[in-house]
Design an enzyme around this catalytic site. Structure first.
Site, mmCIF file in Angstrom:
data_model
loop_
_atom_site.group_PDB
_atom_site.id
_atom_site.type_symbol
_atom_site.label_atom_id
_atom_site.label_comp_id
_atom_site.label_asym_id
_atom_site.label_seq_id
_atom_site.Cartn_x
_atom_site.Cartn_y
_atom_site.Cartn_z
ATOM 1 N N LYS A 54 -30.573 -34.473 -80.607
ATOM 2 C CA LYS A 54 -29.289 -34.252 -81.293
ATOM 3 C C LYS A 54 -28.399 -33.335 -80.450
ATOM 4 O O LYS A 54 -27.196 -33.555 -80.328
ATOM 5 C CB LYS A 54 -29.521 -33.619 -82.674
ATOM 6 C CG LYS A 54 -30.221 -34.543 -83.678
ATOM 7 C CD LYS A 54 -30.544 -33.789 -84.971
ATOM 8 C CE LYS A 54 -31.476 -34.570 -85.872
ATOM 9 N NZ LYS A 54 -31.873 -33.833 -87.091
ATOM 10 N N GLN A 98 -33.383 -27.742 -89.334
ATOM 11 C CA GLN A 98 -34.272 -28.904 -89.224
ATOM 12 C C GLN A 98 -35.463 -28.776 -90.180
ATOM 13 O O GLN A 98 -36.118 -27.732 -90.236
ATOM 14 C CB GLN A 98 -34.771 -29.028 -87.774
ATOM 15 C CG GLN A 98 -35.629 -30.242 -87.503
ATOM 16 C CD GLN A 98 -34.863 -31.571 -87.564
ATOM 17 O OE1 GLN A 98 -33.652 -31.627 -87.419
ATOM 18 N NE2 GLN A 98 -35.590 -32.652 -87.798
ATOM 19 N N ASP A 121 -25.576 -31.993 -92.881
ATOM 20 C CA ASP A 121 -26.748 -32.763 -93.312
ATOM 21 C C ASP A 121 -26.554 -33.367 -94.706
ATOM 22 O O ASP A 121 -27.300 -34.264 -95.102
ATOM 23 C CB ASP A 121 -27.959 -31.821 -93.422
ATOM 24 C CG ASP A 121 -28.970 -32.025 -92.310
ATOM 25 O OD1 ASP A 121 -29.061 -33.139 -91.773
ATOM 26 O OD2 ASP A 121 -29.680 -31.044 -92.002
HETATM 27 N N1 GUN Z 1 -35.948 -33.812 -90.828
HETATM 28 C C1 GUN Z 1 -36.043 -35.167 -90.852
HETATM 29 N N2 GUN Z 1 -34.822 -35.713 -91.015
HETATM 30 C C2 GUN Z 1 -33.940 -34.699 -91.079
HETATM 31 C C3 GUN Z 1 -32.517 -34.650 -91.234
HETATM 32 O O1 GUN Z 1 -31.809 -35.651 -91.362
HETATM 33 N N3 GUN Z 1 -31.986 -33.394 -91.244
HETATM 34 C C4 GUN Z 1 -32.741 -32.281 -91.128
HETATM 35 N N4 GUN Z 1 -32.126 -31.106 -91.175
HETATM 36 N N5 GUN Z 1 -34.056 -32.293 -91.003
HETATM 37 C C5 GUN Z 1 -34.642 -33.514 -90.972
#
Ligand code: GUN
Length: 295
Positions: A54, A98, A121
């Site tokens: 990302k 995350q 998110d």
């Molecule tokens: N862990 C797995 N998918 C995601 C996501 O879309 N956002 C975040 N913050 N953590 C994740």
């Protein structure tokens, strides 16, 4: 030659990246440098890979990004203090913590502490509520938003269709169902949300026009669960042991791709389907958070 019924998630994500890059340039011309801050707690190897991808893609699009890495033993109060600082920082437009988080930290409390306007998110209760209400001013979680874009940009008929979502998690299943049942020409689907306790899961799947697998079980969707011609979306990332692989394991989706692909109308490859779209929507959300400052 790849099969013709593959949904090219990478290609569609690249289209969105091109659009996002133009929006970044327009913001920069107005003196705004969009910035996304990642927070990672502990050493979860998958999270390291995801956040790294990302972050690299953010930079490629001209979005500034930094990652705070906190130790596994971090107290919830420390993480909340960091979020509070980031909420107050005018140069930070998006904050992503995350998941998964270590056990001593309540993820719900953490996601609720992020300012809703920086919650790219879409996990804050205000944004979850807006999604359910059909209020488009909120942020939609990136994976369901990405799947929705895949369906729209491949001209998949959603309106009036029977959609079955497998998995009721807060990150994918629940928001996915909420998105596709909205009263809107972009949605208007009849949505069934199946999960581990569903009694007639197979029968539901067999009548789905669009089957979205986010159940977290390797190769769960076998050929007998799929109606011929259905659109099949594979969200799964499951590590399975494979003695023939260099490190003894490999990643597989929630769909038994080799047997489902020949009967599906369209199907996402995995990798290369949903994953790139999740990142594309994250960065689009981040730019939207920065654009909100110009209004
Ligand atoms: N862990 C797995 N998918 C995601 C996501 O879309 N956002 C975040 N913050 N953590 C994740």
């Amino acid at each position: 030659m790849p099969p013709e019924n593959l949904i090219d998630g990478r290609g569609i994500a690249d289209q969105i990246h091109t659009e996002t890059t133009l929006r970044v340039e327009s913001l920069k011309a107005r003196g705004i440098q969009p910035k996304l801050v990642f927070v990672r707690v502990g050493d979860d190897p998958a999270s390291q890979v995801y956040v790294g991808m990302k972050e690299r893609t953010s930079r490629r699009l001209g979005i500034e990004s930094t990652t705070h890495v906190l130790p596994e033993q971090t107290a919830e109060s420390e993480l909340l203090a960091l979020i509070s600082r980031l909420n107050a920082d005018p140069d930070t437009h998006g904050i992503l913590v995350q998941a998964p988080l270590p056990n001593q930290i309540d993820a719900h409390r953490v996601f609720s502490a992020i300012s809703p306007g920086k919650d790219v998110d879409g996990f804050h209760p205000v944004n979850v509520g807006k999604l359910l209400l059909g209020d488009s001013s909120g942020f939609v979680p990136c994976t369901p938003a990405g799947i929705h874009e895949l369906l729209l940009r491949t001209n998949t008929r959603i309106e009036g269709s029977d959609v079955v979502v497998l998995g009721r998690g807060n990150i994918v299943g629940k928001p996915m169902a909420a998105l596709l049942c909205q009263k809107s020409p972009r949605a208007n689907a009849t949505v069934t949300l199946c999960h581990s306790r569903s009694r007639t899961l197979k029968e539901h799947c067999q009548r789905a026009d669009i089957l979205i697998a986010a159940i977290g079980v390797a190769r769960f969707v076998t050929r007998d669960l799929v109606k011929p011609g259905a659109v099949v979306i594979d969200v799964g990332v499951n590590r399975v042991s494979d003695p023939s692989a260099p490190n003894g394991s490999r990643l597989v989706g929630d769909v038994a791709f080799d047997e489902v692909q020949p009967i599906a109308g369209r199907i996402t490859p995995n990798p290369g389907g949903v994953g790139p779209m999740t990142i594309a929507m994250l960065l689009s959300n981040t730019v939207r958070a920065a654009e909100a400052l110009t209004r």
